[in-house]
Design an enzyme around this catalytic site. Structure first.
Site, PDB file in Angstrom:
ATOM      1  N   GLU A  64      34.786  34.072  29.887  1.00 14.99           N
ATOM      2  CA  GLU A  64      35.977  33.805  30.482  1.00 14.99           C
ATOM      3  C   GLU A  64      36.186  32.520  31.199  1.00 14.99           C
ATOM      4  O   GLU A  64      37.261  31.829  30.851  1.00 14.99           O
ATOM      5  CB  GLU A  64      36.112  34.640  31.894  1.00 14.99           C
ATOM      6  CG  GLU A  64      37.587  34.495  32.586  1.00 14.99           C
ATOM      7  CD  GLU A  64      37.905  35.761  33.358  1.00 14.99           C
ATOM      8  OE1 GLU A  64      38.188  37.069  32.952  1.00 14.99           O
ATOM      9  OE2 GLU A  64      37.882  35.572  34.435  1.00 14.99           O
ATOM     10  N   LYS A 108      48.336  41.761  30.000  1.00 19.17           N
ATOM     11  CA  LYS A 108      48.860  42.419  31.092  1.00 19.17           C
ATOM     12  C   LYS A 108      50.405  42.210  31.257  1.00 19.17           C
ATOM     13  O   LYS A 108      51.025  43.167  31.675  1.00 19.17           O
ATOM     14  CB  LYS A 108      48.176  41.689  32.433  1.00 19.17           C
ATOM     15  CG  LYS A 108      46.770  42.138  32.510  1.00 19.17           C
ATOM     16  CD  LYS A 108      46.312  41.681  33.897  1.00 19.17           C
ATOM     17  CE  LYS A 108      44.945  41.913  34.364  1.00 19.17           C
ATOM     18  NZ  LYS A 108      44.366  41.395  35.345  1.00 19.17           N
ATOM     19  N   GLU A 152      45.477  47.014  38.712  1.00 23.68           N
ATOM     20  CA  GLU A 152      44.512  48.165  38.583  1.00 23.68           C
ATOM     21  C   GLU A 152      43.817  48.392  39.721  1.00 23.68           C
ATOM     22  O   GLU A 152      43.605  49.571  40.133  1.00 23.68           O
ATOM     23  CB  GLU A 152      43.335  47.582  37.512  1.00 23.68           C
ATOM     24  CG  GLU A 152      43.758  47.397  35.981  1.00 23.68           C
ATOM     25  CD  GLU A 152      44.363  46.011  35.718  1.00 23.68           C
ATOM     26  OE1 GLU A 152      44.159  45.180  34.753  1.00 23.68           O
ATOM     27  OE2 GLU A 152      44.604  45.151  36.756  1.00 23.68           O
ATOM     28  N   HIS A 198      14.366  49.225  20.829  1.00 23.21           N
ATOM     29  CA  HIS A 198      14.565  50.478  19.975  1.00 23.21           C
ATOM     30  C   HIS A 198      15.845  50.538  19.528  1.00 23.21           C
ATOM     31  O   HIS A 198      16.365  51.749  19.107  1.00 23.21           O
ATOM     32  CB  HIS A 198      13.967  51.785  20.629  1.00 23.21           C
ATOM     33  CG  HIS A 198      12.460  51.667  21.019  1.00 23.21           C
ATOM     34  ND1 HIS A 198      11.518  51.947  20.028  1.00 23.21           N
ATOM     35  CD2 HIS A 198      11.893  51.277  22.066  1.00 23.21           C
ATOM     36  CE1 HIS A 198      10.434  51.654  20.511  1.00 23.21           C
ATOM     37  NE2 HIS A 198      10.537  51.215  21.753  1.00 23.21           N
ATOM     38  N   GLY A 217      37.529  33.964  40.842  1.00 25.59           N
ATOM     39  CA  GLY A 217      36.950  35.327  40.907  1.00 25.59           C
ATOM     40  C   GLY A 217      35.785  35.621  40.462  1.00 25.59           C
ATOM     41  O   GLY A 217      34.611  36.260  41.185  1.00 25.59           O
ATOM     42  N   ARG A 218      35.261  35.098  39.250  1.00 32.44           N
ATOM     43  CA  ARG A 218      33.871  34.977  38.764  1.00 32.44           C
ATOM     44  C   ARG A 218      32.750  34.216  39.508  1.00 32.44           C
ATOM     45  O   ARG A 218      31.749  34.190  39.184  1.00 32.44           O
ATOM     46  CB  ARG A 218      33.856  34.802  37.195  1.00 32.44           C
ATOM     47  CG  ARG A 218      34.373  33.365  37.006  1.00 32.44           C
ATOM     48  CD  ARG A 218      34.917  33.490  35.480  1.00 32.44           C
ATOM     49  NE  ARG A 218      35.444  32.306  34.958  1.00 32.44           N
ATOM     50  CZ  ARG A 218      36.724  31.970  35.211  1.00 32.44           C
ATOM     51  NH1 ARG A 218      37.450  32.595  35.429  1.00 32.44           N
ATOM     52  NH2 ARG A 218      36.997  30.767  34.572  1.00 32.44           N
ATOM     53  N   LYS A 263      42.087  38.779  44.660  1.00 33.94           N
ATOM     54  CA  LYS A 263      42.308  37.263  45.351  1.00 33.94           C
ATOM     55  C   LYS A 263      43.856  37.330  45.903  1.00 33.94           C
ATOM     56  O   LYS A 263      44.040  36.666  46.671  1.00 33.94           O
ATOM     57  CB  LYS A 263      42.058  36.201  44.347  1.00 33.94           C
ATOM     58  CG  LYS A 263      42.263  34.874  44.814  1.00 33.94           C
ATOM     59  CD  LYS A 263      41.826  33.911  43.423  1.00 33.94           C
ATOM     60  CE  LYS A 263      42.011  32.558  44.153  1.00 33.94           C
ATOM     61  NZ  LYS A 263      41.273  31.564  43.065  1.00 33.94           N
TER      62      LYS A 263
END
Length: 506
Positions: free
Chosen positions: A338, A479, A199, A369, A252-253, A193
């Site tokens: 978030e 961060k 990263e 399982h 973003g999400r 964005k």
């Protein structure tokens, strides 16, 4: 004067506890009331079955009163009108406008940006950038989780371009993508964005270096930028004809519907990308125009708060009984935690009570399982959600899918009914809640509708709790400290100092 929300919560807390088996035996129309088939269009639909939760007519009435007290109708209006619903950042949240449902000017702007993306996608498919067999999509958070989920779900049978989504700054993740791609036929999509996410940008630099070291004459010419900060992408070296912007009002999400969905369109084609948006838009219209308990995302939010806020359940488990949706739990972790993992209200006051539960899950039948022992016989109350498809995603012997669905439905039945035994180790207490989402099939339109359902459910829960689901300051502190470590010259706690020394970083 007493806050009407307080009275609504108090009434909810005073409702008597009744077991699921009692609720079914006491109301022969329970399934009819709480299991709703919703039609997307053209014969496609999804069954939303919340009958195996502890919701009752009385609880639903109390939750409807809570929604009224919390101003749900007005907040929903503001969401779709493009007004401020993110007060800490003074922003609207206009992801629905990307699908054609929202403020007219925002819908028009989104359509223009979508047309720009369509032209680039079609040009790439037609060979305007040379032969393209691979795309390495670099992002993090919503810029990666949404594309990864949708490409994995829709691109299994047919893929125009082989897409690899890389989010982790751990170089191993990027090396895995390099190993699967031919540099001469690979594009790089950089999704950020702000176009400053550390990263993402270090991964992008390494990708450019890989292209250059492997015979690509103009690595920057192989980059597509997906960003709300196009000027930053230009500064970084991307030609503006290969920059696909999206609006600052899209978080973003919630961004898979914007140019962040570029890898989806590249992988499965523009027609499927638009079908995904159309499915989401159908859910937008339902959420916008349907009131009270008939509103499916709102009803699901009622159940979420019943368990998290009233019954003290700290987690919620989601199991996709469909390999195509194996990444759904990871996607929902960010969307839900978030958004609603907050401890203050939208007005800045401390929240009175729990907010978002911890979202986790897996894929059936693998999870049976692994973790279902705890769900059936453990000491934790864990609301479970099953997501499945009537149509198989494979062309093998139908026995595969029949066994898959039988196991899915059997788990919900067993969680509810339990079983008594003279041997305590073989006793199942039962009365454990579950919901089931059963789609006709997980095509592009249905997947879009499902994702939009979860988005609106998250928003509805936030409104009922009085919190802001659209900021995420909690991701920033770590961060900031990482940046301070990088700069050097500061001291930290003794444990952190010892770790830095052990890793050779001090």
């Amino acid at each position: 004067m007493t806050d009407p929300r307080v009275a609504a919560w108090k009434s909810l807390e005073l409702q008597p506890d009744r077991s699921l088996t009692e609720l079914f035996s006491g109301d022969p129309d329970r399934v009819g009331k709480l299991a709703t088939r919703w039609e997307i269009g053209e014969g496609a639909g999804i069954l939303f079955d919340w009958s195996k939760t502890h919701l009752t007519d009385f609880l639903l009435a109390d939750f409807e009163a809570l929604a009224d007290a919390a101003g749900f109708t007005e907040m929903r209006r503001r969401l779709f009108a493009g007004e401020v619903v993110n007060p800490t950042e003074n922003r609207a949240a206009e992801h629905s406008a990307l699908r054609g449902v929202g403020k007219d000017s925002s819908v028009e702007e989104a359509a223009a940006l979508r047309e720009r993306m369509k032209l680039l996608v079609e040009a790439i498919h037609e060979g305007a950038l040379g032969e393209v067999k691979h795309l390495i999509h670099i992002g993090i958070g919503g810029s990666a989780l949404g594309p990864a989920l949708v490409v994995d779900a829709l691109g299994r049978d047919f893929s125009l371009v082989d897409v690899h989504v890389v989010s982790n700054v751990d170089g191993v993740a990027l090396e895995d993508a390099f190993a699967a791609c031919d540099p001469a036929t690979t594009l790089i999509a950089v999704a950020s964005k702000t176009f400053t996410t550390i990263e993402t940008m270090i991964n992008a630099q390494s990708a450019l270096k890989w292209l250059g070291e492997n015979g690509v004459d103009d690595p920057s010419g192989r980059v597509i930028a997906l960003t709300a900060s196009p000027e930053k992408a230009v500064e970084w070296g991307v030609d503006e004809t290969r920059i696909l912007p999206f609006s600052e009002s899209v978080g973003g999400r919630y961004s898979i519907w914007s140019s962040i969905g570029f890898p989806v369109a590249i992988a499965v084609g523009w027609e499927d990308f638009e079908a995904m948006l159309a499915g989401a838009a159908a859910m937008d219209v339902h959420f916008r125009d349907t009131d009270a308990r008939a509103n499916l995302p709102l009803r699901a939010a009622f159940a979420d708060l019943l368990y998290a806020r009233v019954k003290g359940a700290e987690t919620r488990a989601v199991f996709a009984y469909d390999e195509r949706l194996r990444l759904l739990p990871s996607y929902l972790q960010q969307l839900e935690m978030e958004s609603n993992g907050k401890s203050v209200t939208a007005g800045g006051d401390l929240v009175e009570g729990p907010t978002a539960p911890i979202t986790w899950g897996g894929v059936g039948t693998d999870a049976q399982h692994a973790v279902f022992q705890l769900l059936h016989q453990g000491t934790h109350l864990v609301p479970v959600e099953f997501v499945a498809s009537i149509a198989p995603g494979d062309v093998l012997d139908p026995a595969h899918h029949r066994i898959l669905l039988m196991n899915c439905f059997a788990q919900g039945a067993a969680l509810m009914a339990g079983r008594e035994s003279g041997d305590p180790a073989r006793t199942y207490p039962g009365d454990r809640p579950s919901a089931t989402i059963l789609a006709d099939d997980f095509d592009a339109g249905t997947l879009g509708a499902l994702i939009a359902f979860y988005e609106h459910r998250t928003f509805a829960g936030a409104v009922l709790m009085g919190i802001n689901p659209f900021d995420q300051f909690g991701v920033e502190l770590g961060k900031e400290i990482a940046n301070r470590i990088e700069r050097g010259g500061e001291s930290f706690d003794a444990s952190t100092e010892a770790l830095l020394a052990a890793a050779g970083l001090s």
